[in-house]
Design an enzyme around this catalytic site. Structure first.
Site, PDB file in Angstrom:
ATOM      1  N   GLU A  50       0.864  -1.164   0.000  1.00 45.70           N
ATOM      2  CA  GLU A  50       0.000   0.000   0.000  1.00 45.70           C
ATOM      3  C   GLU A  50       0.903   1.218   0.000  1.00 45.70           C
ATOM      4  OE1 GLU A  50      -3.034   1.179   2.978  1.00 45.70           O
ATOM      5  OE2 GLU A  50      -3.429  -0.968   3.050  1.00 45.70           O
ATOM      6  N   ASP A  61      -5.820   9.594   9.813  1.00 43.01           N
ATOM      7  CA  ASP A  61      -4.500   9.123  10.233  1.00 43.01           C
ATOM      8  C   ASP A  61      -4.073   9.634  11.592  1.00 43.01           C
ATOM      9  OD1 ASP A  61      -3.517   7.427   8.100  1.00 43.01           O
ATOM     10  OD2 ASP A  61      -3.655   9.220   6.848  1.00 43.01           O
ATOM     11  N   TYR A 175     -11.313  -4.146   2.916  1.00 43.15           N
ATOM     12  CA  TYR A 175     -10.441  -3.679   3.995  1.00 43.15           C
ATOM     13  C   TYR A 175     -11.282  -3.516   5.252  1.00 43.15           C
ATOM     14  CZ  TYR A 175      -6.630  -0.719   5.923  1.00 43.15           C
ATOM     15  OH  TYR A 175      -5.610  -0.184   6.665  1.00 43.15           O
TER      16      TYR A 175
END
Lengths: 261, 391
Positions: A50, A61, A175
């Site tokens: 990735e 994040d 995911y």
């Protein structure tokens, strides 16, 4: 060519193995260093990489990847640069490569142009954490046309309806976000995670399920591998790549690889 | 129109983790709109706690000074906590409590929304954390202390530009982590659906009152409405009740040091369509889609994007958008203080600056309503600093 992801998972399924998917920030702190890291990851037995695309406001994040993104931005890296970078390293590797980017850079690039250019450069798939399935019909159309896999995220808060929706829309793999939180937070290995993953597998129609966010130690990676088809490790690798020696990183990657089976 | 969209603008661009919470919020919000008991409780709080209705005040000396249209001020500065922000914060706090959430979080720029949310949390006995950029904490030190007095935790955000947008990033990260027990009280008509609609609806009391008040005072509707636009909640609050009327409307963005300087927050004058912090709207961004830094003397207008409904109202031509520079806003700030004895918030001073330009171009029979969205106490220290006055 999106077939790279499928072929890799098909092979793993035959062999009874699990996929190791490391995340690195492209251009942290330079593209040259990222090129070296890709080589190191391939050597360590990664099944797919990735590649993070830096963005000014990475709201999914945690601090480690925020800081890595800031360094990459400082180096002048953006979506266009990352696509060019993939075109370059495609000459050296057949490893599946997936971009992880926020949506605005893709929107600004133009969904159709992005899908065409990324696929043309050898990108196999794209993960966009702030683009839920409901808003993705345009990108999905373009991505399909150019054989670029769209990988969507499912979360611990997702109910059955959402899991089904995400499973149906995902291509390449699905995911599953292991925690309610941001990248690099602490993983909680509890029965809830096992329950959600098995539920998702029930709806996946045979598509592989990868689990990420918060996987840091080889022990955690082993535990997650026992539930899912693939384990994604991001912040922990990014942190070690930024602060440790290459030898230490290689050693850590070897342990992770050994744990994911 | 697609649900959660205003024409092509709006939507719900957030991580999957938050989608179920937004769906739950949407359901709870629409249910509360039909729930008579909830509405009565909210109305009673608006009257007894916020101090509604706020007056519509005819600014006689300002009108005489400008020499043109009559200027009325909608006095949101007179609400409890001193700005319109409380209308929305209290509404959402009440909703969060009904949804069984035990904790509120919020972002704040000027500090007014943070103070309003901390106030709602104190009133309803909820835990509260406010995210605020370190740049804003310096220029709004008074509000930081107010929030602490109200029992809220103020969390300093020192990433990115250390202003409003970075506080929203941090609040979204917190919400993603604690979504099961936490409600995010977004302070403006921005972010993912249902926030733009919900915040507008909580604020639209401003326009409903103003409409009835001007009809009482003048026997007719106004010719012009003027409001400042950061995210745009006070403007939507005023405009919403007049959208179907033959009334002109102007939204005023922060022109900072001027558009050509690049240091501003005029999204319509200097931005393009983008997707940011949950919504598709106009955005100050570079050619590869990274969000640009903004500048305004007013912390509350210092934001890179703008409410999606404003983008839509601009596209349809229903509302005109312009900007006022720091200098023009500071001048209007002084003018209203001297002529009317009202010290406006620097945000509201941007709307006043536009009224100062507009009123003299209109005949004496015309009516302008300016939304005086907040009071200027919080800005006194910063204005002194800018003027080089030591306190």
């Amino acid at each position: 060519m999106a077939l790279r992801i499928k072929r890799r998972f098909d092979r793993l399924r035959e062999e009874g193995g699990k996929a190791f998917i490391p995340y690195i920030m492209c251009g942290d702190p330079t593209l040259e260093k990222t090129g070296e890291l890709v080589g190191l990851l391939e050597e360590a037995g990664a099944d797919c990489i990735e590649l993070g695309v830096p963005f000014s406001d990475p709201l999914a994040d945690g601090p480690v990847i925020q800081a890595a993104g800031a360094r990459a931005l400082e180096a002048g890296v953006n979506l266009r640069v990352v696509i060019d970078f993939v075109r370059m390293i495609r000459k050296k590797t057949e490893l599946p490569l997936v971009l992880m980017t926020y949506y605005n850079p893709v929107f600004r690039y133009g969904e159709e142009a992005f899908a065409a250019d990324a696929a043309g450069a050898g990108v196999d798939g794209v993960i966009i954490p702030d683009l839920p399935v409901d808003e993705a019909s345009g990108l999905m159309k373009s991505a399909k046309r150019h054989a670029l896999d769209t990988i969507f995220l499912a979360a611990p808060t997702s109910g059955e309806d959402r899991l089904k929706k995400v499973a149906r829309a995902s291509r390449g793999f699905i995911y599953f976000v292991s925690i309610t939180g941001i990248t690099g937070a602490r993983l909680e290995l509890d029965s809830r995670l096992a329950g959600s993953v098995s539920k998702l597998k029930e709806f996946s129609g045979g598509k592989p399920v990868a689990v990420g966010f918060g996987v840091s130690t080889p022990e955690e990676a082993a535990a997650v591998a026992s539930l899912a088809d693939a384990v994604i490790v991001g912040s922990a690798i990014v942190k070690k790549a930024a602060s440790g020696t290459t030898g230490e990183l290689a050693d850590y990657l070897k342990k992770l690889r050994a744990a994911i089976r | 129109m697609k649900r959660g969209y205003f024409g092509p603008f709006g939507g719900r661009f957030v991580p999957e983790t938050l989608i179920p919470a937004l769906m739950e919020l949407e359901d709870a919000y629409y249910a509360s709109a039909r729930d008579r008991a909830f509405q009565q409780e909210f109305k009673a709080l608006a009257r007894d706690y916020i101090g509604r209705p706020t007056p519509l005040y005819f600014a006689k000396r300002l009108t005489a000074h400008l020499g043109g249209a009559k200027v009325y001020l909608k006095r949101e500065d007179l609400t409890h906590t001193g700005a319109h922000k409380i209308n929305n914060a209290l509404g959402q706090a009440l909703l969060a409590k009904k949804m069984g959430k035990s904790r509120l979080i919020a972002e704040t720029g000027a500090g007014q929304h943070g103070v309003a949310t901390a106030t709602g949390a104190a009133l309803l006995g909820l835990e509260c954390a406010i995210y605020m950029g370190s740049v804003d904490m310096r220029r709004q030190a008074l509000n930081v202390f107010r929030m602490k007095l109200l029992g809220a935790q103020v969390r300093e955000v020192s990433t990115g530009s250390r202003t409003l947008k970075d506080s929203i990033n941090e609040a979204l990260r917190d919400w993603t982590t604690n979504v099961r027990n936490t409600h995010y009280v977004l302070g403006t008509v921005f972010g993912p659906h249902p926030f733009p609609s919900m915040v507008r609806d909580f604020q639209s009391v401003i326009g409903r009152e103003a409409r009835a008040q001007i009809l009482r005072a003048e026997g007719r509707l106004p010719d012009h409405l003027v409001a400042c636009v950061g995210g745009g909640s006070n403007a939507m609050g005023l405009f919403n009740a007049f959208l179907k009327d033959n009334v002109r409307m102007t939204g005023v963005e922060a022109g900072g040091k001027g558009i050509e300087s690049g240091e501003h927050a005029a999204r319509f004058a200097g931005g393009q369509i983008g997707v940011f912090q949950g919504a598709k709207s106009y955005l100050l961004q570079d050619e590869v889609g990274n969000v640009l830094g903004t500048h305004s003397v007013s912390a509350g207008l210092d934001y890179a994007s703008v409410g999606p409904e404003h983008a839509f109202l601009r596209e349809t031509g229903r509302v005109r958008y312009t900007y006022a520079t720091d200098e023009e806003a500071l001048e209007a700030f002084g003018l209203l203080s001297r002529l009317e004895g009202i010290i406006p918030a620097l945000e509201s001073a941007h709307a006043l600056a536009e009224a100062v330009k507009l009123a003299p171009t209109l005949s004496a029979g015309k009516l302008i309503i300016v939304n005086l969205s907040g009071r200027g106490d919080k800005d006194v220290q910063e204005v002194a600093r800018i003027k080089g006055v030591e306190l």
